[in-house]
Write a protein that holds these residues in place. Structure first.
Motif, PDB file in Angstrom:
ATOM      1  N   THR A 155       0.908  -1.140  -0.049  1.00 53.13           N
ATOM      2  CA  THR A 155      -0.171   0.124   0.099  1.00 53.13           C
ATOM      3  C   THR A 155       0.750   1.209  -0.026  1.00 53.13           C
ATOM      4  OG1 THR A 155       0.014   0.198   2.451  1.00 53.13           O
ATOM      5  CG2 THR A 155      -1.808  -1.273   1.319  1.00 53.13           C
ATOM      6  N   HIS A 191      -6.367  -7.725   7.612  1.00 48.38           N
ATOM      7  CA  HIS A 191      -6.549  -7.472   6.264  1.00 48.38           C
ATOM      8  C   HIS A 191      -5.690  -8.000   5.361  1.00 48.38           C
ATOM      9  CE1 HIS A 191      -8.504  -4.535   3.472  1.00 48.38           C
ATOM     10  NE2 HIS A 191      -7.266  -4.242   3.015  1.00 48.38           N
ATOM     11  N   THR A 195      -7.905 -10.169   2.681  1.00 44.09           N
ATOM     12  CA  THR A 195      -8.084  -9.299   1.531  1.00 44.09           C
ATOM     13  C   THR A 195      -6.944  -9.080   0.888  1.00 44.09           C
ATOM     14  OG1 THR A 195     -10.046  -8.241   2.790  1.00 44.09           O
ATOM     15  CG2 THR A 195      -9.172  -7.044   0.758  1.00 44.09           C
ATOM     16  N   CYS A 196      -5.866  -8.590   1.383  1.00 45.13           N
ATOM     17  CA  CYS A 196      -4.834  -8.262   0.651  1.00 45.13           C
ATOM     18  C   CYS A 196      -3.808  -9.303   0.682  1.00 45.13           C
ATOM     19  CB  CYS A 196      -4.279  -6.886   1.316  1.00 45.13           C
ATOM     20  SG  CYS A 196      -2.711  -6.292   0.343  1.00 45.13           S
ATOM     21  N   PRO A 201      -4.582 -10.764  -4.313  1.00 42.52           N
ATOM     22  CA  PRO A 201      -5.096  -9.561  -3.576  1.00 42.52           C
ATOM     23  C   PRO A 201      -6.509  -9.354  -3.871  1.00 42.52           C
ATOM     24  CG  PRO A 201      -3.579  -8.523  -4.895  1.00 42.52           C
ATOM     25  CD  PRO A 201      -3.389  -9.941  -5.155  1.00 42.52           C
ATOM     26  N   LYS A 202      -7.536  -9.193  -3.000  1.00 38.25           N
ATOM     27  CA  LYS A 202      -8.835  -8.937  -3.366  1.00 38.25           C
ATOM     28  C   LYS A 202      -9.255  -7.491  -3.544  1.00 38.25           C
ATOM     29  CE  LYS A 202     -10.322 -13.297  -1.147  1.00 38.25           C
ATOM     30  NZ  LYS A 202      -9.064 -13.772  -0.819  1.00 38.25           N
ATOM     31  N   CYS A 203      -8.649  -6.802  -4.496  1.00 40.42           N
ATOM     32  CA  CYS A 203      -8.604  -5.314  -4.540  1.00 40.42           C
ATOM     33  C   CYS A 203     -10.177  -4.715  -4.822  1.00 40.42           C
ATOM     34  CB  CYS A 203      -7.463  -4.640  -5.664  1.00 40.42           C
ATOM     35  SG  CYS A 203      -5.809  -5.460  -5.402  1.00 40.42           S
ATOM     36  N   SER A 205     -13.031  -5.774  -3.641  1.00 44.92           N
ATOM     37  CA  SER A 205     -13.667  -5.752  -2.674  1.00 44.92           C
ATOM     38  C   SER A 205     -13.119  -5.152  -1.346  1.00 44.92           C
ATOM     39  CB  SER A 205     -14.097  -7.231  -2.301  1.00 44.92           C
ATOM     40  OG  SER A 205     -13.078  -8.090  -2.042  1.00 44.92           O
ATOM     41  N   CYS A 206     -11.903  -4.442  -1.620  1.00 47.56           N
ATOM     42  CA  CYS A 206     -11.136  -3.791  -0.646  1.00 47.56           C
ATOM     43  C   CYS A 206     -11.622  -2.286  -0.172  1.00 47.56           C
ATOM     44  CB  CYS A 206      -9.678  -3.724  -0.949  1.00 47.56           C
ATOM     45  SG  CYS A 206      -8.499  -2.915   0.345  1.00 47.56           S
ATOM     46  N   GLU A 209      -8.982   0.262  -1.149  1.00 50.14           N
ATOM     47  CA  GLU A 209      -8.391   0.346  -2.465  1.00 50.14           C
ATOM     48  C   GLU A 209      -8.274   1.476  -3.194  1.00 50.14           C
ATOM     49  OE1 GLU A 209      -8.709   0.155  -6.742  1.00 50.14           O
ATOM     50  OE2 GLU A 209     -10.090   1.088  -5.540  1.00 50.14           O
ATOM     51  N   CYS A 212      -5.179   2.893  -1.631  1.00 51.04           N
ATOM     52  CA  CYS A 212      -3.671   2.047  -1.794  1.00 51.04           C
ATOM     53  C   CYS A 212      -2.977   2.378  -2.995  1.00 51.04           C
ATOM     54  CB  CYS A 212      -4.308   0.662  -1.875  1.00 51.04           C
ATOM     55  SG  CYS A 212      -2.891  -0.669  -2.209  1.00 51.04           S
ATOM     56  N   LYS A 217      -3.107  -3.700  -9.063  1.00 51.80           N
ATOM     57  CA  LYS A 217      -4.374  -4.018  -8.496  1.00 51.80           C
ATOM     58  C   LYS A 217      -5.154  -5.111  -9.303  1.00 51.80           C
ATOM     59  CE  LYS A 217      -4.763   0.446  -5.794  1.00 51.80           C
ATOM     60  NZ  LYS A 217      -5.368   1.509  -5.768  1.00 51.80           N
TER      61      LYS A 217
END
Length: 220
Positions: A155, A191, A195-196, A201-203, A205-206, A209, A212, A217
């Protein structure tokens, strides 16, 4: 990455999870110490499965010593590196009995002197079990694991080439608000874990996002 972004990142993580804590199961400082010691290169889920069986039988230094090496191994054999961890756990229990009356010391140096216990483990125990934010010298108890290291760099919140650099940069750059300094460790771990994630990485649904500064991404 600037101060305003960092404040917003932490504020969103706080709003999503106001009272974060470790996912390791424990009810005493000793149980947390052993769980963290066992968690190196292992998942919290795997450690919990082992300690959920171990702790009802032995959850004090002396009780674990009474199990002996083979007895302890029988409970933790599903955890990675269990042979080495069993040896270190018994040595740690012996030192706790001999030097600290069977209690976990509220002291970073004393904790780091225990076999298998490094700076990260000591920081987790002091922060999570004892509720310490910083020591008498004003040094914060901030444990940097792989998730925190990845998140801080990805990030650009507090990039660094080593764990020590990331720890120092997080302490330096995080706004001096007690809830931020106390909970950042758990927010970043959770996180990073869910997520990350390292590979994908689940950008999409972050919740941070848009703040970051990661270049690659994903749309997940």
């Amino acid at each position: 990455m600037n101060k305003e972004k960092r404040i917003e990142i932490l504020s969103r993580l706080r709003d999503e999870n106001p009272e974060p804590t470790t996912e390791l199961n424990f009810s005493t400082p000793f149980e947390l110490l052993i769980a963290v010691l066992l968690s190196a290169q292992a998942t919290d889920v795997g450690v919990n499965k082992a300690t959920d069986k171990l702790y009802p039988i032995a959850n004090t230094p002396q009780a674990i010593l009474d199990l002996g090496l083979d007895g302890l191994k029988s409970y933790i054999k599903t955890i990675g590196l269990f042979n080495t961890k069993a040896v270190n756990t018994l040595k740690t229990c012996q030192m706790l009995v001999d030097l600290h009356g069977g209690e976990v010391p509220e002291d970073r140096a004393a904790l780091e002197a225990l076999p298998g216990v490094g700076r990260k483990t000591a920081n987790v125990v002091l922060n999570t079990a004892f509720g310490w934010l910083k020591d008498d010298e004003g040094k914060y108890f901030l444990a940097v694991d792989t998730h925190i290291f990845r998140l801080a760099n990805r990030t650009k919140y507090a990039p660094g080439k080593t764990v020590e650099q990331v720890e120092a940069n997080i302490v330096k750059l995080t706004p001096r608000k007690t809830e931020f300094m106390f909970n950042l460790h758990h927010w970043f771990i959770l996180h990073g874990r869910y997520t990350c994630t390292a590979k994908r990485p689940k950008c999409g649904s972050c919740i941070i996002e848009d703040l970051c500064e990661f270049r690659d991404k994903s749309s997940d």
